[in-house]
Design an enzyme around this catalytic site. Structure first.
Site, mmCIF file in Angstrom:
data_model
loop_
_atom_site.group_PDB
_atom_site.id
_atom_site.type_symbol
_atom_site.label_atom_id
_atom_site.label_comp_id
_atom_site.label_asym_id
_atom_site.label_seq_id
_atom_site.Cartn_x
_atom_site.Cartn_y
_atom_site.Cartn_z
ATOM 1 N N ASP A 142 29.185 41.191 51.510
ATOM 2 C CA ASP A 142 29.954 42.431 51.696
ATOM 3 C C ASP A 142 29.319 43.336 52.750
ATOM 4 O OD1 ASP A 142 32.398 42.757 50.433
ATOM 5 O OD2 ASP A 142 31.518 43.243 48.490
ATOM 6 N N LYS A 182 40.675 36.824 46.749
ATOM 7 C CA LYS A 182 39.439 36.261 47.314
ATOM 8 C C LYS A 182 39.275 34.803 46.895
ATOM 9 C CE LYS A 182 37.425 40.819 47.695
ATOM 10 N NZ LYS A 182 36.728 41.919 47.024
ATOM 11 N N GLN A 185 32.637 43.041 42.635
ATOM 12 C CA GLN A 185 33.874 43.788 42.863
ATOM 13 C C GLN A 185 33.710 45.239 42.409
ATOM 14 O OE1 GLN A 185 36.731 42.662 44.435
ATOM 15 N NE2 GLN A 185 37.327 44.799 44.313
#
Length: 277
Positions: A119, A52, A96
């Site tokens: 997300d 990322k 995460q």
């Protein structure tokens, strides 16, 4: 002969487009910034976080990295969420997963401000998707839609079957296909006559989390098959939820594993960061 849907190529195409958009925004004095938070040192999570960061660098997004120790308390993590929510220079926050067992994952994800939830996991964004309002969309299902569209595959009017009902893939995938005017059936572990249903599918999206679960018996001739799964088989090689060699002779198009859906997830995360809601 079937078409291989090339996720590596399409994800690169998207990142190149986003790079231009990010540069144009920067020229107007607008800089995008993604804060990535990892708790603990899970090796797989470390690889994802690193990928990322590299994608941010390529596209031209500033990234902030928070590598917190395993023993970080839930309150400490929530305090960081409050701090990042309040920062005007941060427009995206990503935690995460998975988190350590002593931290309530749902509580942390809902602590992220919906307008920074790149997300697409916050209940507000999930709700917006379900009623057709603007909001961030979960990256993997959004990536599947881009794979289909950029491969010239029509969704409107097609019979679409989603195999799997997770909050991260299955449910948002079904809603996105509906939004594109597909006729959608969602199947899961309790579905009866599963193969009868999947054999009706013009587009079959497989996200069951079981290695090579779907074989040629599940497939309608000429269908499009999207494999969201990723596993290692007994030889240690990467494979998906679909038995590629059994299924491929029956399809018109199929995603490989690796190199299909996987690269699209990070590309769509970058899209959420650059484009906003």
């Amino acid at each position: 002969m079937y078409q291989i849907i090339d996720g590596k190529r399409i994800s690169q195409e998207i990142k190149d487009e986003l790079r231009e958009k990010a540069a144009a925004l920067k020229a107007q004095g607008v800089e995008r910034c993604l804060a990535v938070v990892q708790v603990g040192s899970d090796p797989a999570s470390g690889v994802y976080v690193n990928n990322k960061k590299k994608a941010c660098e390529y596209v031209g997004i500033r990234s902030l990295s928070y590598q917190l120790p395993e023993e970080t308390t839930q309150e400490e993590l929530l305090a960081l969420m409050r701090e990042l929510n309040g920062r005007e220079d941060v427009n995206g926050i990503l935690v995460q997963l998975p988190l350590p067992d002593h931290i309530d994952q749902d509580l942390v994800l809902t602590a992220i401000a919906p307008e920074k939830d790149v997300d697409g996991f916050h209940p507000v964004n999930v709700g917006n998707l379900s009623i057709g309002r603007p909001g961030y969309v979960s990256c993997t299902p959004a990536g599947v839609i881009q794979l289909l569209k950029r491969s010239g595959i029509e969704i409107e009017g097609k019979e679409c079957v989603v195999l799997g009902r997770s909050n991260i893939v299955g449910k948002p995938m079904a809603m996105l296909l509906l939004r594109e005017n597909g006729t959608v059936t969602v199947c899961h572990s309790r579905t009866k006559n599963l193969k009868e249903i999947t054999r009706r599918a013009d587009i079959l999206v497989v996200a069951v989390g079981k290695p090579q679960f779907v074989d040629g018996d599940f497939i309608k001739e000429g269908a499009v098959v999207i494999d969201v799964g990723i596993h290692r088989n007994q030889e240690g090689k990467l494979c998906g939820d679909v038995d590629f060699h059994s299924v491929a002779p029956h399809v018109s198009a199929i995603t490989p594993v690796p190199g299909g859906v996987g690269p699209m997830t990070i590309a769509m995360l970058m899209a959420n960061c650059v484009q906003g809601v």
